[in-house]
Structures are given as C-alpha cells and as structure tokens.
Design a protein around this motif. Structure first.
Motif, PDB file in Angstrom:
ATOM      1  N   ALA A   1       8.936   0.633  -7.614  1.00  0.00           N
ATOM      2  CA  ALA A   1       7.912   1.060  -8.571  1.00  0.00           C
ATOM      3  C   ALA A   1       6.954   2.047  -7.899  1.00  0.00           C
ATOM      4  O   ALA A   1       6.794   2.038  -6.678  1.00  0.00           O
ATOM      5  N   PRO A   2       6.318   2.909  -8.690  1.00  0.00           N
ATOM      6  CA  PRO A   2       5.360   3.865  -8.116  1.00  0.00           C
ATOM      7  C   PRO A   2       4.336   3.156  -7.228  1.00  0.00           C
ATOM      8  O   PRO A   2       3.763   2.141  -7.618  1.00  0.00           O
ATOM      9  N   GLY A   3       4.167   3.670  -6.029  1.00  0.00           N
ATOM     10  CA  GLY A   3       3.207   3.107  -5.084  1.00  0.00           C
ATOM     11  C   GLY A   3       3.768   2.050  -4.149  1.00  0.00           C
ATOM     12  O   GLY A   3       3.041   1.463  -3.357  1.00  0.00           O
ATOM     13  N   TRP A   4       5.075   1.823  -4.185  1.00  0.00           N
ATOM     14  CA  TRP A   4       5.639   0.751  -3.365  1.00  0.00           C
ATOM     15  C   TRP A   4       5.429   0.977  -1.877  1.00  0.00           C
ATOM     16  O   TRP A   4       5.291   0.002  -1.126  1.00  0.00           O
ATOM     17  N   THR A   5       5.406   2.238  -1.417  1.00  0.00           N
ATOM     18  CA  THR A   5       5.210   2.471   0.027  1.00  0.00           C
ATOM     19  C   THR A   5       3.833   1.986   0.468  1.00  0.00           C
ATOM     20  O   THR A   5       3.675   1.506   1.593  1.00  0.00           O
ATOM     21  N   ARG A   6       2.839   2.106  -0.396  1.00  0.00           N
ATOM     22  CA  ARG A   6       1.494   1.603  -0.079  1.00  0.00           C
ATOM     23  C   ARG A   6       1.442   0.092  -0.191  1.00  0.00           C
ATOM     24  O   ARG A   6       0.916  -0.590   0.684  1.00  0.00           O
ATOM     25  N   GLU A   7       1.984  -0.439  -1.289  1.00  0.00           N
ATOM     26  CA  GLU A   7       1.946  -1.887  -1.515  1.00  0.00           C
ATOM     27  C   GLU A   7       2.687  -2.662  -0.432  1.00  0.00           C
ATOM     28  O   GLU A   7       2.267  -3.743  -0.039  1.00  0.00           O
TER      29      GLU A   7
END
Length: 171
Positions: free
Chosen positions: A16-22
């Motif tokens: 999902a969008p933002g998975w690298t941050r999460e």
C-alpha cells in the motif's frame, strides 16, 4: 516481519502507498542516503550499506521486494544476505523509491566486495569473467545473476585501513 501484498494493494508494486515508511525501511536506509533524508524525495540513492542495516532490511521488506533485482543483478535478498554473511566485507549500493510513487521499493544495483568475500587481486590478470564467477560463488549469488556492467578495483569508502575491493554495478 515481511508481509505479502493484499488484493487491495495489487495496483501498487509491493504494498500500500507509504509501506516503505510504515515498515521502517526509510529509517534503516536513512544513514546511508546520499544527500540526506528521503522524506520529501521520491527517489534517493544510498551508498555503503552494511551488515546490520542489511539484516534489518531482510526483516522489513515484503517478499516481493526481496525478489526484486536491477536488470540481471543479484536479487535484493541475495545481496542483503551477502552483506550479513560477510560483515564489513560487503557494502551495498542502490536506491529507495518512496511515496507517492506506485513503484515504492528498495533496489540494490551495486556491491563493493573486499576481504574474504572478494576474489584475490591477483585474479585481475585472469579476466573479468573469471573474477565475476569467483565473486558470485563466494557471495552465494544465484546462477541467474548476470555479469555486472562494471567490475573494477576501488577503495572501500571510509575504511580506516584503506582496503581495496571489487566494485560491481548492474545498470
């Protein structure tokens, strides 16, 4: 722990969008980024990522990203494992694609290999094919990993002993 993408996430490459941050991928890679934080950039190069960061990334990247590769380079999983198995002797180079891009991922496109993980310097007279085959074997890279586009001797960045290693880069 790494997770697989759900049906809702299929429009995105690996999550999902933002998975690298999460998942904390940006946090692990941050000390190795060229030019500082990735927070407001969607593409950031990293350099000289070593054993501990590689170990952390193996537990944070989704399975699909671990299978990612730059053209015929080593799969992300293989490169990360090589850095873990050869602490201090394998440094990884590549890039982080961050949100809002649909193709968020971590890709490894280069390695600097020294010490016991590296083919001996005397092999430089043997030709690049022999050096590459020896390096691939020593690093435990798959047989489907192609020859690097660049293969040359160079110093390890920040190495107090001035060690020289083999630079391998896949374009």
């Amino acid at each position: 722990m790494a997770r697989a993408a759900s049906v809702e996430e299929e429009a995105w490459l690996y999550g999902a969008p933002g998975w690298t941050r999460e998942a904390g991928v940006e946090e692990v890679v941050a000390p190795f980024l060229e030019g500082g934080s990735a927070r407001f950039r969607d593409f950031s190069r990293f350099s000289a990522l070593g054993e501990q960061a590689a170990r952390d990334l193996l537990g944070r990247l989704p399975e699909e990203n671990l299978g990612d590769r730059q053209n015929l380079g080593p799969r992300c999983r293989e490169a990360l494992r090589a850095a873990v198995v050869h602490p201090g002797d394998v440094l990884l180079f590549g890039y982080l694609v961050s949100p809002p891009r649909w193709d968020e991922r971590l890709t490894i496109d280069g390695m600097l290999v020294a010490g016991g993980a590296a083919p001996p310097a005397r092999d430089s007279s043997a030709g690049p094919i022999r050096i590459w085959r020896d390096a691939r074997r020593r690093l435990g890279l798959g047989a489907d990993t192609g020859e690097p586009d660049e293969l040359m001797r160079m110093p390890l960045p920040g190495d107090a002993d001035g060690r020289i290693g083999w630079w391998m880069w896949w374009d």
